[in-house]
Design a protein around this motif. Structure first.
Motif, PDB file in Angstrom:
ATOM      1  N   THR A   1      15.892  -3.919  11.720  1.00 38.77           N
ATOM      2  CA  THR A   1      14.684  -4.115  11.112  1.00 38.77           C
ATOM      3  C   THR A   1      14.041  -2.884  11.064  1.00 38.77           C
ATOM      4  OG1 THR A   1      14.248  -6.322  12.376  1.00 38.77           O
ATOM      5  CG2 THR A   1      12.529  -5.351  11.227  1.00 38.77           C
ATOM      6  N   GLN A   2      13.166  -2.529   9.811  1.00 39.27           N
ATOM      7  CA  GLN A   2      12.511  -1.617   9.596  1.00 39.27           C
ATOM      8  C   GLN A   2      10.909  -1.947   9.153  1.00 39.27           C
ATOM      9  OE1 GLN A   2      13.778   0.928  11.027  1.00 39.27           O
ATOM     10  NE2 GLN A   2      14.090   2.426   9.428  1.00 39.27           N
ATOM     11  N   PHE A   3       9.972  -1.286   9.509  1.00 35.21           N
ATOM     12  CA  PHE A   3       8.652  -1.598   8.985  1.00 35.21           C
ATOM     13  C   PHE A   3       8.081  -0.496   8.130  1.00 35.21           C
ATOM     14  CE2 PHE A   3       9.287  -3.919  12.698  1.00 35.21           C
ATOM     15  CZ  PHE A   3       8.655  -5.488  12.591  1.00 35.21           C
ATOM     16  N   TYR A   4       7.429  -0.782   7.095  1.00 38.48           N
ATOM     17  CA  TYR A   4       6.829   0.008   6.168  1.00 38.48           C
ATOM     18  C   TYR A   4       5.416  -0.340   5.794  1.00 38.48           C
ATOM     19  CZ  TYR A   4      11.833   0.823   5.639  1.00 38.48           C
ATOM     20  OH  TYR A   4      12.965   1.120   5.766  1.00 38.48           O
ATOM     21  N   GLY A   5       4.727   0.788   5.631  1.00 33.82           N
ATOM     22  CA  GLY A   5       3.174   0.734   5.609  1.00 33.82           C
ATOM     23  C   GLY A   5       2.584   0.548   7.027  1.00 33.82           C
ATOM     24  N   GLU A   6       1.248   0.050   6.432  1.00 26.52           N
ATOM     25  CA  GLU A   6       0.101  -0.177   7.805  1.00 26.52           C
ATOM     26  C   GLU A   6      -0.226  -1.340   8.084  1.00 26.52           C
ATOM     27  OE1 GLU A   6      -2.592   3.040   8.451  1.00 26.52           O
ATOM     28  OE2 GLU A   6      -1.233   4.417   7.895  1.00 26.52           O
TER      29      GLU A   6
ATOM     30  N   PRO B   1      -3.089  -4.374   7.775  1.00 22.36           N
ATOM     31  CA  PRO B   1      -2.240  -5.811   7.863  1.00 22.36           C
ATOM     32  C   PRO B   1      -1.344  -5.957   6.902  1.00 22.36           C
ATOM     33  CG  PRO B   1      -4.361  -5.828   6.846  1.00 22.36           C
ATOM     34  CD  PRO B   1      -4.253  -4.380   7.042  1.00 22.36           C
ATOM     35  N   ASN B   2      -1.188  -4.896   5.878  1.00 23.34           N
ATOM     36  CA  ASN B   2      -0.349  -5.128   4.698  1.00 23.34           C
ATOM     37  C   ASN B   2       1.326  -4.585   5.123  1.00 23.34           C
ATOM     38  OD1 ASN B   2      -1.893  -6.687   3.070  1.00 23.34           O
ATOM     39  ND2 ASN B   2      -2.903  -4.431   2.750  1.00 23.34           N
ATOM     40  N   GLU B   3       1.716  -4.287   6.308  1.00 21.25           N
ATOM     41  CA  GLU B   3       2.869  -3.913   6.735  1.00 21.25           C
ATOM     42  C   GLU B   3       4.107  -4.816   6.125  1.00 21.25           C
ATOM     43  OE1 GLU B   3       3.913  -2.106  11.061  1.00 21.25           O
ATOM     44  OE2 GLU B   3       4.106  -4.199  11.059  1.00 21.25           O
ATOM     45  N   ILE B   4       5.010  -4.141   5.598  1.00 21.77           N
ATOM     46  CA  ILE B   4       6.204  -4.887   5.153  1.00 21.77           C
ATOM     47  C   ILE B   4       7.469  -4.836   5.943  1.00 21.77           C
ATOM     48  CG2 ILE B   4       7.819  -4.784   3.156  1.00 21.77           C
ATOM     49  CD1 ILE B   4       5.575  -3.569   1.597  1.00 21.77           C
ATOM     50  N   ARG B   5       8.027  -5.936   6.392  1.00 23.42           N
ATOM     51  CA  ARG B   5       9.332  -5.925   7.110  1.00 23.42           C
ATOM     52  C   ARG B   5      10.527  -6.058   6.414  1.00 23.42           C
ATOM     53  NH1 ARG B   5      10.086 -10.674  11.370  1.00 23.42           N
ATOM     54  NH2 ARG B   5       9.929 -12.110   9.432  1.00 23.42           N
ATOM     55  N   VAL B   6      11.403  -5.155   6.539  1.00 23.13           N
ATOM     56  CA  VAL B   6      12.464  -5.369   5.716  1.00 23.13           C
ATOM     57  C   VAL B   6      13.974  -5.191   6.722  1.00 23.13           C
ATOM     58  CG1 VAL B   6      14.114  -3.895   4.018  1.00 23.13           C
ATOM     59  CG2 VAL B   6      11.468  -3.938   4.078  1.00 23.13           C
ATOM     60  N   ARG B   7      14.543  -6.326   6.477  1.00 25.92           N
ATOM     61  CA  ARG B   7      15.885  -6.539   7.433  1.00 25.92           C
ATOM     62  C   ARG B   7      16.976  -6.643   7.024  1.00 25.92           C
ATOM     63  NH1 ARG B   7      14.082 -11.780  10.080  1.00 25.92           N
ATOM     64  NH2 ARG B   7      13.169 -12.276   7.836  1.00 25.92           N
ATOM     65  N   MET B   8      18.092  -6.356   7.502  1.00 24.49           N
ATOM     66  CA  MET B   8      19.482  -6.560   7.322  1.00 24.49           C
ATOM     67  C   MET B   8      19.821  -7.434   8.290  1.00 24.49           C
ATOM     68  SD  MET B   8      21.818  -5.600   4.930  1.00 24.49           S
ATOM     69  CE  MET B   8      21.510  -4.325   4.515  1.00 24.49           C
ATOM     70  N   VAL B   9      20.349  -8.645   8.055  1.00 24.87           N
ATOM     71  CA  VAL B   9      20.466  -9.833   9.178  1.00 24.87           C
ATOM     72  C   VAL B   9      21.738 -10.134   8.963  1.00 24.87           C
ATOM     73  CG1 VAL B   9      19.826 -12.132   9.883  1.00 24.87           C
ATOM     74  CG2 VAL B   9      18.019 -10.345   9.183  1.00 24.87           C
ATOM     75  N   GLU B  10      22.452 -10.601   9.963  1.00 26.63           N
ATOM     76  CA  GLU B  10      23.843 -11.066  10.100  1.00 26.63           C
ATOM     77  C   GLU B  10      23.832 -12.505  10.967  1.00 26.63           C
ATOM     78  OE1 GLU B  10      27.259  -8.427  10.523  1.00 26.63           O
ATOM     79  OE2 GLU B  10      25.763  -6.931  10.395  1.00 26.63           O
ATOM     80  N   TYR B  11      24.475 -13.665  10.462  1.00 27.73           N
ATOM     81  CA  TYR B  11      24.302 -14.691  11.207  1.00 27.73           C
ATOM     82  C   TYR B  11      25.754 -15.133  11.395  1.00 27.73           C
ATOM     83  CZ  TYR B  11      19.573 -16.126   9.406  1.00 27.73           C
ATOM     84  OH  TYR B  11      18.208 -16.366   9.305  1.00 27.73           O
ATOM     85  N   THR B  12      25.974 -15.475  12.437  1.00 26.71           N
ATOM     86  CA  THR B  12      27.320 -15.609  12.941  1.00 26.71           C
ATOM     87  C   THR B  12      27.773 -17.168  12.543  1.00 26.71           C
ATOM     88  OG1 THR B  12      26.573 -16.783  15.091  1.00 26.71           O
ATOM     89  CG2 THR B  12      27.074 -14.491  15.091  1.00 26.71           C
ATOM     90  N   PRO B  13      29.161 -17.313  12.357  1.00 23.59           N
ATOM     91  CA  PRO B  13      29.609 -18.682  11.707  1.00 23.59           C
ATOM     92  C   PRO B  13      29.107 -19.858  12.825  1.00 23.59           C
ATOM     93  CG  PRO B  13      31.345 -17.168  11.866  1.00 23.59           C
ATOM     94  CD  PRO B  13      30.229 -16.399  12.501  1.00 23.59           C
TER      95      PRO B  13
ATOM     96  N   ASN C   1       0.805  -1.133   0.032  1.00 26.70           N
ATOM     97  CA  ASN C   1       0.037  -0.053  -0.121  1.00 26.70           C
ATOM     98  C   ASN C   1       0.765   1.344   0.058  1.00 26.70           C
ATOM     99  OD1 ASN C   1      -2.208  -1.498   0.141  1.00 26.70           O
ATOM    100  ND2 ASN C   1      -2.366  -1.530   2.171  1.00 26.70           N
ATOM    101  N   PRO C   2       0.270   2.493  -0.428  1.00 31.15           N
ATOM    102  CA  PRO C   2       1.237   3.500  -0.432  1.00 31.15           C
ATOM    103  C   PRO C   2       2.020   3.980   1.118  1.00 31.15           C
ATOM    104  CG  PRO C   2      -0.924   4.110  -1.569  1.00 31.15           C
ATOM    105  CD  PRO C   2      -0.792   2.661  -0.934  1.00 31.15           C
ATOM    106  N   PHE C   3       3.196   4.177   0.788  1.00 31.93           N
ATOM    107  CA  PHE C   3       3.837   4.734   1.844  1.00 31.93           C
ATOM    108  C   PHE C   3       4.849   5.698   1.471  1.00 31.93           C
ATOM    109  CE2 PHE C   3       5.567   0.534   1.561  1.00 31.93           C
ATOM    110  CZ  PHE C   3       6.922   0.493   1.160  1.00 31.93           C
TER     111      PHE C   3
END
Length: 113
Positions: free
Chosen positions: A32-37, A39-51, A4-6
């Motif tokens: 983590t960032q969330f965009y929109g509202e 029930p159509n909120e979008i989660r965008v993440r930068m994720v790092e996993y350790t060895p 949805n528009p944001f």
């Protein structure tokens, strides 16, 4: 995913709070960032996993996942395995194919869900 528009925006990921998420082994660090509202909120993440990271669950959430660094192994519930290296991605829909991630070397990922 319905977008949805944001408003247009930029993200300086180093300024986004980092949260810790323990796996069966190793750690995941999420920004983590969330965009929109809902029930159509979008989660965008930068994720790092350790060895040595192994997820503590089988995930059923859909994602678009892009590997930036390292190597990520994803196992599907049916036993198929996929290895992502930098520049590769995977896409899976909600409740389509349960998957579990692990990495021997560590990995940095960009994930939209």
């Amino acid at each position: 995913m319905k977008m949805n528009p944001f408003a247009f925006g930029t993200t300086k990921w180093a300024d986004v709070e980092r949260t810790e998420h323990a796996g069966d082994t190793g750690m995941a660090y999420w920004r983590t960032q969330f965009y929109g509202e809902k029930p159509n909120e979008i989660r965008v993440r930068m994720v790092e996993y350790t060895p040595g990271y192994v997820a503590d669950h089988w995930c059923q959430k859909g994602h678009v996942l892009f590997c930036l660094e390292g190597e990520l192994e994803t196992t599907l519930e049916d036993g198929r395995r996929f290895v992502l290296t930098p520049g590769m991605s995977y896409q899976v829909g909600d409740n389509a194919e349960p998957h579990r991630s692990s990495t021997k070397t560590g990995a940095k990922l960009f994930i939209v869900d």
